[in-house]
Design an enzyme around this catalytic site. Structure first.
Site, short mmCIF file in Angstrom:
data_model
loop_
_atom_site.label_atom_id
_atom_site.label_comp_id
_atom_site.label_asym_id
_atom_site.label_seq_id
_atom_site.Cartn_x
_atom_site.Cartn_y
_atom_site.Cartn_z
N ASP A 1 -23.53 28.81 -11.99
CA ASP A 1 -22.13 29.27 -12.02
C ASP A 1 -21.11 28.15 -12.17
O ASP A 1 -19.91 28.37 -12.12
CB ASP A 1 -21.81 30.05 -10.75
N LEU B 1 -30.96 21.04 2.78
CA LEU B 1 -31.90 19.93 2.74
C LEU B 1 -31.22 18.67 3.27
O LEU B 1 -30.00 18.50 3.13
CB LEU B 1 -32.39 19.71 1.31
#
Length: 335
Positions: free
Chosen positions: A211, A233
């Site tokens: 996007d 992460l």
């Protein structure tokens, strides 16, 4: 009678000479016609004709080279067999895979938020995920959920071989409808929770969204809405970026695969992340890299650099193509 028999060879010889003269004449005429046709050809057509002629002339040479390569591969396989390493196919040697019980899910429920160009990008990223999972030492349980809409249409049009992909679960339903909520962890950069270890009993969800950062926070909001665990992460603990900390779906996927093999986050990050992102270890300065965000398409800010050499990168791309080509070949054989 004797005279007639003596004249017969002379007559035959004369006839043979006439035939030879006719053949030579025909050959010369044919060459003249071809020469005339060549002169009438365009420059591009003459170039193509010359290329075809060279191709035919080198046929035997190519055949000899193929034999040499085949012999070389045979010797390599014999050498690897002595070392206990399995030959697994075209240009690829690896030890026997040990599948992981960890589930990696690509959530494809954002289909209606993307234009067709970005859906095609997502498709390519999914192809890479599949190829990497097929070649890694510890393949995960791979799921594509909410699979349908534009994405499925693109896959049907561009890569019909996907129906023969092995070890992939294509699910039209949402991930939270086919898995227990307590097993789910949505990977999103907006989460305040930092992932330190991977629990192989869990299912880690990656948002399948390209996007260009137009829908910031949408994956985090989805995790909160569903009431499931979420985490990011540990990128900031190991990597400093010169550009936007956004990763493509396949980069997140590959980092997980790399960690399962190396059990070291820093090594996993710098094995996967592309150089163009200017990623460097925390504590080191690097002001020479220019910011480049051309392929930073998703909601997964993680960073991108690769420490592999150019030859290793090209070899990896060839391996990915080989895996996908095998699927297409399987489809044709099935048909």
């Amino acid at each position: 009678m004797a005279t007639d028999m003596a004249d017969t060879p002379a007559v035959q010889e004369s006839s043979q000479e006439c035939a030879n003269d006719e053949n030579e004449s025909a050959k010369d005429e044919k060459e003249a016609i071809q020469s005339g046709e060549t002169e009438m050809l365009s420059k591009r057509q003459r170039k193509r004709l010359l290329k075809n002629q060279q191709w035919e002339e080198q046929r035997e040479l190519r055949k000899q080279k193929r034999k040499e390569r085949k012999q070389q591969r045979k010797l390599e396989r014999q050498a690897q067999a002595e070392d206990g390493v399995e030959w697994t196919g075209k240009k690829r040697l690896r030890r026997s895979a040990e599948p992981s019980s960890l589930r990696l899910v690509i959530d494809c429920s954002f289909d209606n938020l993307m234009v067709i160009k970005d859906v095609k990008k997502l498709h390519k990223q999914i192809q890479r995920c599949y190829a990497e999972n097929r070649r890694t030492l510890h393949p995960v349980q791979f799921y594509l959920t909410s699979h349908g809409g534009q994405l499925k249409q693109v896959m049907d049009e561009i890569n019909k071989g996907w129906v023969n992909w092995k070890d992939v679960h294509f699910e039209p339903d949402a991930f939270h409808e086919i898995m227990k909520k307590e097993d789910l962890v949505y990977l999103t950069s907006d989460s305040p929770n930092v992932l330190q270890e991977l629990d192989e009993t869990k299912a880690y969800v990656i948002g399948g969204l390209v996007d260009h950062n137009h829908h910031k926070g949408i994956t985090f909001g989805r995790a909160q809405e569903l009431g499931i665990a979420h985490a990011q992460l540990p990128l900031g603990s190991f990597v400093k970026m010169n550009s936007r900390k956004v990763l493509a779906v396949n980069h997140v996927f590959e980092i997980i695969l790399a960690f399962l093999e190396k059990r070291d986050w820093k090594e996993a990050f710098f094995t996967v992340l592309p150089q163009r992102k200017g990623a460097v270890p925390v504590g080191q300065e690097n002001n020479d890299e220019e910011d480049s965000d051309e392929d930073s398409d998703t909601e997964h800010p993680i960073s991108e650099k690769r420490t592999d050499s150019k030859d290793q990168s090209e070899s990896k791309q060839e391996e990915q193509k080989a895996v996908l080509n095998q699927s297409d070949s399987s489809e044709r054989n099935t048909a």
